[in-house]
Design an enzyme around this catalytic site. Sequence first.
Site, mmCIF file in Angstrom:
data_model
loop_
_atom_site.group_PDB
_atom_site.id
_atom_site.type_symbol
_atom_site.label_atom_id
_atom_site.label_comp_id
_atom_site.label_asym_id
_atom_site.label_seq_id
_atom_site.Cartn_x
_atom_site.Cartn_y
_atom_site.Cartn_z
ATOM 1 N N GLU A 81 0.850 -1.193 0.000
ATOM 2 C CA GLU A 81 0.000 0.000 0.000
ATOM 3 C C GLU A 81 0.888 1.246 0.000
ATOM 4 O O GLU A 81 2.035 1.199 0.457
ATOM 5 C CB GLU A 81 -0.915 -0.091 1.240
ATOM 6 N N ASP A 82 0.348 2.359 -0.502
ATOM 7 C CA ASP A 82 1.149 3.583 -0.555
ATOM 8 C C ASP A 82 1.343 4.216 0.823
ATOM 9 O O ASP A 82 2.452 4.523 1.224
ATOM 10 C CB ASP A 82 0.511 4.607 -1.525
ATOM 11 N N ASP A 131 -2.865 5.996 7.040
ATOM 12 C CA ASP A 131 -3.228 7.217 7.756
ATOM 13 C C ASP A 131 -4.017 6.793 9.006
ATOM 14 O O ASP A 131 -3.420 6.432 10.017
ATOM 15 C CB ASP A 131 -4.054 8.074 6.781
ATOM 16 N N PHE A 183 -0.709 16.294 4.110
ATOM 17 C CA PHE A 183 -1.150 15.558 2.924
ATOM 18 C C PHE A 183 -0.018 15.583 1.896
ATOM 19 O O PHE A 183 0.491 16.643 1.543
ATOM 20 C CB PHE A 183 -2.401 16.210 2.337
ATOM 21 N N ARG A 235 0.582 12.087 -9.518
ATOM 22 C CA ARG A 235 1.135 10.769 -9.187
ATOM 23 C C ARG A 235 2.501 10.582 -9.861
ATOM 24 O O ARG A 235 3.307 9.765 -9.445
ATOM 25 C CB ARG A 235 0.212 9.651 -9.685
HETATM 26 P P1 5GP Z 1 -6.545 5.424 5.830
HETATM 27 O O1 5GP Z 1 -7.591 4.455 5.433
HETATM 28 O O2 5GP Z 1 -5.353 4.788 6.501
HETATM 29 O O3 5GP Z 1 -7.106 6.562 6.652
HETATM 30 O O4 5GP Z 1 -6.051 6.138 4.514
HETATM 31 C C1 5GP Z 1 -5.279 5.455 3.593
HETATM 32 C C2 5GP Z 1 -5.555 5.897 2.194
HETATM 33 O O5 5GP Z 1 -5.840 7.291 2.143
HETATM 34 C C3 5GP Z 1 -4.337 5.702 1.324
HETATM 35 O O6 5GP Z 1 -4.417 4.495 0.629
HETATM 36 C C4 5GP Z 1 -4.386 6.890 0.390
HETATM 37 O O7 5GP Z 1 -5.153 6.565 -0.740
HETATM 38 C C5 5GP Z 1 -5.104 7.951 1.159
HETATM 39 N N1 5GP Z 1 -4.188 8.908 1.821
HETATM 40 C C6 5GP Z 1 -3.943 9.047 3.137
HETATM 41 N N2 5GP Z 1 -3.076 10.038 3.374
HETATM 42 C C7 5GP Z 1 -2.761 10.532 2.169
HETATM 43 C C8 5GP Z 1 -1.868 11.580 1.749
HETATM 44 O O8 5GP Z 1 -1.184 12.265 2.506
HETATM 45 N N3 5GP Z 1 -1.803 11.790 0.399
HETATM 46 C C9 5GP Z 1 -2.527 11.075 -0.507
HETATM 47 N N4 5GP Z 1 -2.387 11.391 -1.792
HETATM 48 N N5 5GP Z 1 -3.360 10.087 -0.141
HETATM 49 C C10 5GP Z 1 -3.461 9.821 1.191
#
Ligand code: 5GP
Length: 186
Positions: A98-99, A102, A151, A164
């Site tokens: 995963e990228d 959060d 972000f 991207r």
């Molecule tokens: P979570 O479910 O952990 O709250 O969020 C994870 C997903 O939110 C990641 O797969 C990504 O798509 C998006 N995300 C969370 N933080 C960022 C960020 O700083 N930048 C971007 N572009 N996407 C984020």
Amino acid sequence: MKRIFGKPLITQMEIEKRVKELGTKITADYEGRELVMICILKGAYVFFADLVRNIHIPVSVDFMMVSSYGAGTSSTGAVKIISDLSEAIKDKDVLIVEDIVDSGLTLSYLYKTLRSKKPKTIKLCVLLDKLERRKYETPIDYIGFTIQTNFVIGYGLDYKDNFRNLPYIAVLDEGEAEQLLNHRER
Ligand code: 5GP
């Protein structure tokens, strides 16, 4: 995009070095096993492509597209599977790539969903970890970098599905990004 966009946070060279280290570790950990690497689209595709090329054992790859953020910069609180795996993972050693993590919602959801398909083992690898924001606990086995709560964009990560293609990771400057997006020909 030749000029530097956003506020660079992690350089191309730093990413390259860390991805190589992760690849070496994963290679050693999975030696002699049947590894299936799962790329979570869209955000992880650049990281995934570099990571697999730094792993020196046979691996098979599969892709899943999920969405939790829509077009904005904060989570919608629900994970949606847009496209699912193409092969069964039963009895396989699975590594989810995963990228960024959060709140942890996306990864904990994916972990639970894929674990129910009865793989032999399942581990998680993320490029970026916003540790301070964690609400849903999920064990992460491989982490590229721990970052602050800003972000970020680039190296696969988007703002409104753009940026991207930046080869580095930058903190989003929303004003600058909007200006660039609004000045394109339609
Ligand atoms: P979570 O479910 O952990 O709250 O969020 C994870 C997903 O939110 C990641 O797969 C990504 O798509 C998006 N995300 C969370 N933080 C960022 C960020 O700083 N930048 C971007 N572009 N996407 C984020």
